[in-house]
Design a protein around this motif. Sequence first.
Motif, short mmCIF file in Angstrom:
data_model
loop_
_atom_site.label_atom_id
_atom_site.label_comp_id
_atom_site.label_asym_id
_atom_site.label_seq_id
_atom_site.Cartn_x
_atom_site.Cartn_y
_atom_site.Cartn_z
N SER A 193 6.67 11.92 1.89
CA SER A 193 6.72 10.87 2.89
C SER A 193 7.98 11.00 3.75
O SER A 193 9.07 11.17 3.23
CB SER A 193 6.71 9.50 2.22
OG SER A 193 6.91 8.50 3.17
N TYR B 202 -4.92 -4.89 9.58
CA TYR B 202 -4.97 -4.30 8.24
C TYR B 202 -5.29 -5.26 7.12
O TYR B 202 -5.74 -4.84 6.06
CB TYR B 202 -3.64 -3.58 7.94
CG TYR B 202 -3.60 -2.18 8.48
CD1 TYR B 202 -4.05 -1.10 7.72
CD2 TYR B 202 -3.15 -1.93 9.77
CE1 TYR B 202 -4.02 0.18 8.23
CE2 TYR B 202 -3.12 -0.64 10.29
CZ TYR B 202 -3.56 0.40 9.51
OH TYR B 202 -3.54 1.67 10.01
N GLU C 110 -2.60 2.76 -0.03
CA GLU C 110 -2.64 3.69 1.10
C GLU C 110 -2.70 2.93 2.42
O GLU C 110 -1.98 3.25 3.37
CB GLU C 110 -3.87 4.60 0.95
CG GLU C 110 -4.01 5.66 2.02
CD GLU C 110 -5.26 6.49 1.81
OE1 GLU C 110 -6.01 6.66 2.79
OE2 GLU C 110 -5.49 6.97 0.68
N GLU D 151 0.00 2.71 5.51
CA GLU D 151 -0.37 2.93 6.92
C GLU D 151 0.10 1.76 7.77
O GLU D 151 0.67 1.96 8.85
CB GLU D 151 -1.89 3.07 7.06
CG GLU D 151 -2.45 4.40 6.67
CD GLU D 151 -3.98 4.44 6.81
OE1 GLU D 151 -4.52 3.74 7.71
OE2 GLU D 151 -4.62 5.17 6.04
N ASP E 168 3.83 1.89 8.17
CA ASP E 168 4.23 2.90 9.15
C ASP E 168 4.02 2.39 10.57
O ASP E 168 4.86 2.61 11.45
CB ASP E 168 3.45 4.20 8.93
CG ASP E 168 3.86 4.93 7.66
OD1 ASP E 168 4.92 4.60 7.08
OD2 ASP E 168 3.11 5.83 7.23
N GLU E 169 2.89 1.72 10.80
CA GLU E 169 2.63 1.18 12.14
C GLU E 169 3.63 0.08 12.49
O GLU E 169 4.10 -0.01 13.62
CB GLU E 169 1.20 0.66 12.24
CG GLU E 169 0.19 1.78 12.40
CD GLU E 169 -1.17 1.28 12.86
OE1 GLU E 169 -1.23 0.37 13.71
OE2 GLU E 169 -2.17 1.82 12.37
#
Length: 132
Positions: free
Chosen positions: A28, A73, A88, A92, A95-96
């Motif tokens: 990562s 999300y 997971e 995500e 990260d966004e």
Amino acid sequence: MNKLLVSITASIALLAAGPALAQQNPQSPATTGESSGYTNPAAAGTQKTDYTDAELKKFIGAQEGITKVREEYIEKIESADSQEKAQELQMEANDEMVSVIEGSGMDIPTYNAIATAYSSEPKVRNRIEALM
């Protein structure tokens, strides 16, 4: 106002979970040490409250983007068919959210400090609400 507080709380939780989850995945990019050494100013008793209007406006812009990511999300995470898939999706989303914050011109520690101050310091909360 409650929606903003809930959104900030969820955002902080996801951002706080990100480095811990990233440590489990050595590939990562979050493990590059960017977040190492960060301490929570509120926990240390040194909460800054004298943010500039420009900083608070960046925070508001970032928070609006984070709310969109969270809304995108949350349903996916809740309907994930396994804990691994949920993690997971959380990564995500994290990260966004990081991209949204950095895209607004802020760094993660500053964003988190303002979010913490919003939750715990009426002076900061009032200034943010006045700018909205």
